[in-house]
Design a protein around this motif. Structure first.
Motif, PDB file in Angstrom:
ATOM      1  N   MET A  73       0.826  -1.209   0.000  1.00  0.00           N
ATOM      2  CA  MET A  73       0.000   0.000   0.000  1.00  0.00           C
ATOM      3  C   MET A  73       0.862   1.261   0.000  1.00  0.00           C
ATOM      4  N   ASP A  74       0.664   2.102  -1.003  1.00  0.00           N
ATOM      5  CA  ASP A  74       1.334   3.400  -1.025  1.00  0.00           C
ATOM      6  C   ASP A  74       0.757   4.282   0.079  1.00  0.00           C
ATOM      7  N   VAL A  75       1.578   5.141   0.667  1.00  0.00           N
ATOM      8  CA  VAL A  75       1.100   6.016   1.739  1.00  0.00           C
ATOM      9  C   VAL A  75       0.321   7.206   1.183  1.00  0.00           C
ATOM     10  N   ARG A  76       0.893   7.896   0.217  1.00  0.00           N
ATOM     11  CA  ARG A  76       0.288   9.129  -0.293  1.00  0.00           C
ATOM     12  C   ARG A  76      -0.454   8.855  -1.597  1.00  0.00           C
ATOM     13  N   MET A  77      -1.798   8.989  -1.528  1.00  0.00           N
ATOM     14  CA  MET A  77      -2.655   8.772  -2.692  1.00  0.00           C
ATOM     15  C   MET A  77      -3.834   9.736  -2.633  1.00  0.00           C
ATOM     16  N   PRO A  78      -4.453  10.049  -3.769  1.00  0.00           N
ATOM     17  CA  PRO A  78      -5.613  10.938  -3.767  1.00  0.00           C
ATOM     18  C   PRO A  78      -6.854  10.245  -3.197  1.00  0.00           C
ATOM     19  N   HIS A  79      -7.847  11.056  -2.831  1.00  0.00           N
ATOM     20  CA  HIS A  79      -9.155  10.581  -2.357  1.00  0.00           C
ATOM     21  C   HIS A  79      -9.089   9.978  -0.941  1.00  0.00           C
ATOM     22  N   CYS A  80      -8.210   9.018  -0.755  1.00  0.00           N
ATOM     23  CA  CYS A  80      -8.064   8.388   0.563  1.00  0.00           C
ATOM     24  C   CYS A  80      -6.633   7.874   0.651  1.00  0.00           C
ATOM     25  N   ASP A  81      -5.861   8.401   1.604  1.00  0.00           N
ATOM     26  CA  ASP A  81      -4.454   7.995   1.667  1.00  0.00           C
ATOM     27  C   ASP A  81      -4.315   6.565   2.170  1.00  0.00           C
ATOM     28  N   GLY A  82      -3.109   6.032   2.002  1.00  0.00           N
ATOM     29  CA  GLY A  82      -2.879   4.644   2.345  1.00  0.00           C
ATOM     30  C   GLY A  82      -3.038   4.326   3.819  1.00  0.00           C
ATOM     31  N   LEU A  83      -2.711   5.263   4.687  1.00  0.00           N
ATOM     32  CA  LEU A  83      -2.841   5.019   6.125  1.00  0.00           C
ATOM     33  C   LEU A  83      -4.296   4.822   6.525  1.00  0.00           C
ATOM     34  N   GLU A  84      -5.178   5.682   6.021  1.00  0.00           N
ATOM     35  CA  GLU A  84      -6.597   5.552   6.317  1.00  0.00           C
ATOM     36  C   GLU A  84      -7.170   4.302   5.666  1.00  0.00           C
ATOM     37  N   ALA A  85      -6.762   4.028   4.438  1.00  0.00           N
ATOM     38  CA  ALA A  85      -7.243   2.820   3.752  1.00  0.00           C
ATOM     39  C   ALA A  85      -6.810   1.571   4.509  1.00  0.00           C
ATOM     40  N   ALA A  86      -5.569   1.557   4.993  1.00  0.00           N
ATOM     41  CA  ALA A  86      -5.076   0.413   5.756  1.00  0.00           C
ATOM     42  C   ALA A  86      -5.897   0.215   7.024  1.00  0.00           C
ATOM     43  N   ARG A  87      -6.158   1.312   7.728  1.00  0.00           N
ATOM     44  CA  ARG A  87      -6.938   1.212   8.968  1.00  0.00           C
ATOM     45  C   ARG A  87      -8.315   0.634   8.698  1.00  0.00           C
ATOM     46  N   ARG A  88      -8.968   1.107   7.660  1.00  0.00           N
ATOM     47  CA  ARG A  88     -10.328   0.655   7.367  1.00  0.00           C
ATOM     48  C   ARG A  88     -10.355  -0.783   6.848  1.00  0.00           C
ATOM     49  N   LEU A 109       4.281   1.361   1.696  1.00  0.00           N
ATOM     50  CA  LEU A 109       5.424   1.768   0.882  1.00  0.00           C
ATOM     51  C   LEU A 109       5.386   3.272   0.667  1.00  0.00           C
ATOM     52  N   THR A 110       6.529   3.917   0.778  1.00  0.00           N
ATOM     53  CA  THR A 110       6.560   5.361   0.566  1.00  0.00           C
ATOM     54  C   THR A 110       7.923   5.810   0.055  1.00  0.00           C
ATOM     55  N   THR A 111       7.921   6.913  -0.646  1.00  0.00           N
ATOM     56  CA  THR A 111       9.167   7.539  -1.093  1.00  0.00           C
ATOM     57  C   THR A 111       9.768   8.373   0.025  1.00  0.00           C
ATOM     58  N   PHE A 112       8.914   8.768   0.986  1.00  0.00           N
ATOM     59  CA  PHE A 112       9.318   9.742   2.002  1.00  0.00           C
ATOM     60  C   PHE A 112       9.570   9.070   3.341  1.00  0.00           C
ATOM     61  N   ASP A 113      10.782   9.210   3.844  1.00  0.00           N
ATOM     62  CA  ASP A 113      11.175   8.620   5.123  1.00  0.00           C
ATOM     63  C   ASP A 113      10.809   9.599   6.241  1.00  0.00           C
ATOM     64  N   ILE A 114       9.516   9.656   6.564  1.00  0.00           N
ATOM     65  CA  ILE A 114       8.997  10.637   7.517  1.00  0.00           C
ATOM     66  C   ILE A 114       8.511   9.919   8.773  1.00  0.00           C
ATOM     67  N   ASP A 115       8.956  10.410   9.940  1.00  0.00           N
ATOM     68  CA  ASP A 115       8.621   9.768  11.207  1.00  0.00           C
ATOM     69  C   ASP A 115       7.123   9.593  11.403  1.00  0.00           C
ATOM     70  N   GLU A 116       6.349  10.613  11.072  1.00  0.00           N
ATOM     71  CA  GLU A 116       4.902  10.555  11.286  1.00  0.00           C
ATOM     72  C   GLU A 116       4.288   9.397  10.517  1.00  0.00           C
ATOM     73  N   TYR A 117       4.792   9.148   9.311  1.00  0.00           N
ATOM     74  CA  TYR A 117       4.276   8.039   8.519  1.00  0.00           C
ATOM     75  C   TYR A 117       4.565   6.700   9.196  1.00  0.00           C
ATOM     76  N   VAL A 118       5.773   6.567   9.733  1.00  0.00           N
ATOM     77  CA  VAL A 118       6.171   5.307  10.359  1.00  0.00           C
ATOM     78  C   VAL A 118       5.253   4.980  11.530  1.00  0.00           C
ATOM     79  N   TYR A 119       5.121   5.915  12.453  1.00  0.00           N
ATOM     80  CA  TYR A 119       4.336   5.654  13.657  1.00  0.00           C
ATOM     81  C   TYR A 119       2.866   5.481  13.308  1.00  0.00           C
ATOM     82  N   SER A 120       2.356   6.295  12.379  1.00  0.00           N
ATOM     83  CA  SER A 120       0.948   6.187  11.975  1.00  0.00           C
ATOM     84  C   SER A 120       0.672   4.839  11.326  1.00  0.00           C
ATOM     85  N   ALA A 121       1.628   4.340  10.552  1.00  0.00           N
ATOM     86  CA  ALA A 121       1.453   3.047   9.892  1.00  0.00           C
ATOM     87  C   ALA A 121       1.353   1.924  10.917  1.00  0.00           C
ATOM     88  N   VAL A 122       2.224   1.955  11.918  1.00  0.00           N
ATOM     89  CA  VAL A 122       2.202   0.924  12.955  1.00  0.00           C
ATOM     90  C   VAL A 122       0.911   1.017  13.758  1.00  0.00           C
TER      91      VAL A 122
END
Length: 286
Positions: A73-88, A109-122
């Motif tokens: 799952m890509d993290v950054r996508m239009p309409h609904c990002d990957g983090l929200e899609a994963a949660r649902r 999966l993401t191009t951006f090594d951003i802390d917020e993405y890591v913790y939100s994904a977990v």
């Protein structure tokens, strides 16, 4: 938008792992599809180009009895990002009532090594977090790893994720909890870890204090663990594999697997990473 992936006709001695790809870039999906389908034990069964489409695809595949086993799952996508899609998707998956080994695993999966993405994904329940520049062989092995029920996080993200736990470890307001079991007042407490890294040192159940000084996150869930399960959780928090736990506790590997499954089930954790984070948040891993 979503599309079925081409089916391969090569005979298989075992069923390949069913993989779903979710990315808004067709070129990325195409590259991932070729990579995954190059392996005899992996097969791309569906693709989607945004989070909403992914949720719709997952629901349809579940209704057809062909739920994907691993989703990239890509993290950054239009309409609904990957983090929200994963949660649902994981919320829907939990309602299926299937065995733990049959539940879907998601690698972000993401191009951006951003802390917020890591913790939100977990926190969303993802079993993996990798950068898109991960070597192909590591990505393929990550799919197999999460399918087995373990977790995979990019090395750079792992270090920073653990560093976020340091304030919890250093907080004087947090005290350990343990399953309900009478203990003598003079029982010793395990010494703190000497490593500079925040590797967990667990306080054994028979030695842990049962007196709360405040409400702890996940306290009620953790108190459901038996003393042995509490001990196993401690070893998981120290980063031990099942084989290492087997040697540490002098138990059979089958017994350890059973204890690990019970720990994850009682905590409602999807994998070992989530269980460790819950232990840190509860203040019982030091």
């Amino acid at each position: 938008m979503y599309s079925s992936a081409p089916q391969t006709s090569a005979p298989q001695t075992t069923q390949p792992i069913r993989v779903m790809l979710v990315d808004d870039q067709r070129l990325v999906r195409g590259g991932l599809s070729m990579l995954v389908n190059s392996q005899p034990d992996l097969q791309v069964v569906m693709e989607a180009d945004d989070g909403l489409a992914a949720i719709d695809v997952f629901d349809r595949m579940v209704s057809e009895g062909q739920a994907p086993q691993v989703i990239l799952m890509d993290v950054r996508m239009p309409h609904c990002d990957g983090l929200e899609a994963a949660r649902r998707i994981l919320e829907r998956d939990a309602q299926r009532g299937v065995a733990e080994e049959e539940r879907v695993r998601i690698i972000m999966l993401t191009t951006f090594d951003i802390d917020e993405y890591v913790y939100s994904a977990v926190r969303a329940g993802a079993s993996g977090f990798l950068l898109k520049d991960t070597p192909p062989e590591q990505l393929l092995e990550a799919i197999r790893t999460v399918h087995r029920g373990d977790a995979v996080i990019a090395p750079s993200a792992t270090r920073r994720l653990l560093e976020q736990m340091i304030p919890v470890l250093d907080s004087p307001a947090v005290a350990p909890v343990a399953p309900a079991a009478p203990v003598p007042e003079s029982a010793p407490v395990a010494p703190p870890a000497t490593s500079e890294l925040p590797k967990a040192t667990f306080i054994p159940a028979e030695h842990a204090s049962l007196e709360p000084v405040q409400d702890y996150p996940h306290r009620e869930l953790i108190e459901q663990l038996s003393p042995r399960e509490f001990e196993v959780l401690g070893l998981i928090a120290r980063g031990l594999s099942n084989a290492e736990i087997t040697r540490e506790l002098v138990l059979s590997e089958a017994t350890v697997k059973t204890h690990v499954s019970h720990v994850l089930a009682k905590l409602g954790a999807r994998d070992r990473v989530q269980a460790v984070i819950m232990a840190y948040e509860a203040g019982i891993a030091h």
